[in-house]
Scaffold this motif. Structure first.
Motif, short mmCIF file in Angstrom:
data_model
loop_
_atom_site.label_atom_id
_atom_site.label_comp_id
_atom_site.label_asym_id
_atom_site.label_seq_id
_atom_site.Cartn_x
_atom_site.Cartn_y
_atom_site.Cartn_z
N ALA A 109 37.71 53.65 35.89
CA ALA A 109 38.29 53.27 34.60
C ALA A 109 38.25 54.43 33.62
O ALA A 109 39.24 54.73 32.94
CB ALA A 109 37.56 52.06 34.02
N ARG A 110 37.11 55.10 33.55
CA ARG A 110 36.94 56.23 32.62
C ARG A 110 37.89 57.37 32.99
O ARG A 110 38.59 57.91 32.14
CB ARG A 110 35.49 56.70 32.66
CG ARG A 110 35.14 57.78 31.70
CD ARG A 110 33.64 58.13 31.72
NE ARG A 110 33.10 58.28 33.07
CZ ARG A 110 32.28 57.40 33.66
NH1 ARG A 110 31.90 56.31 33.05
NH2 ARG A 110 31.84 57.62 34.88
N ASP A 111 37.95 57.74 34.28
CA ASP A 111 38.79 58.85 34.73
C ASP A 111 40.27 58.60 34.48
O ASP A 111 41.04 59.53 34.25
CB ASP A 111 38.57 59.13 36.21
CG ASP A 111 37.19 59.68 36.52
OD1 ASP A 111 36.46 60.07 35.57
OD2 ASP A 111 36.83 59.70 37.71
N ASN A 112 40.66 57.33 34.54
CA ASN A 112 42.07 56.98 34.34
C ASN A 112 42.36 56.45 32.94
O ASN A 112 43.46 55.97 32.67
CB ASN A 112 42.50 55.97 35.40
CG ASN A 112 42.56 56.60 36.77
OD1 ASN A 112 43.46 57.38 37.05
ND2 ASN A 112 41.58 56.31 37.61
N GLU A 113 41.36 56.55 32.06
CA GLU A 113 41.48 56.14 30.66
C GLU A 113 41.97 54.71 30.51
O GLU A 113 42.85 54.41 29.70
CB GLU A 113 42.36 57.12 29.89
CG GLU A 113 41.82 58.53 29.90
CD GLU A 113 42.67 59.52 29.10
OE1 GLU A 113 43.86 59.24 28.85
OE2 GLU A 113 42.12 60.57 28.76
#
Length: 98
Positions: free
Chosen positions: A80-84
């Motif tokens: 989730a973080r890596d793909n914003e």
């Protein structure tokens, strides 16, 4: 929307408001945690499964996964973080249903 405080929702909407692609991303991400049942069909984990929230593809994550498999839990949050992607946490201060 699910308001269960024991869950996180990874929503298929980026922080900039765009719809995340590909369209089957939630099924693919949930599939990482799936198994194959006796009938040779994929069975989603009781901790991670695809859903739809306010018309957006999403992944529901049971917070118990953190205790059962911390690396898997961190993998999902890292995705989730890596793909914003938006992560809805019903126990966060000020959290409210969309």
């Amino acid at each position: 929307m699910n308001t269960d405080p024991s869950t996180l929702i990874i929503q298929g909407i980026t922080l900039s408001g765009r719809t995340f692609r590909p369209s089957d991303w939630a099924e693919r991400l949930s599939g990482v945690m799936s198994t194959v049942g006796g009938d040779h069909r994929m069975v989603y984990s009781p901790y991670v499964h695809p859903t739809t929230v306010n018309g957006a593809k999403s992944v529901l994550v049971d917070k118990k996964l953190r205790e059962v498999d911390a690396r898997a839990y961190e993998f999902l949050l890292g995705f989730a973080r890596d793909n914003e992607l938006k992560v809805l946490d019903n126990t966060a201060p000020g959290a409210s249903p969309e």
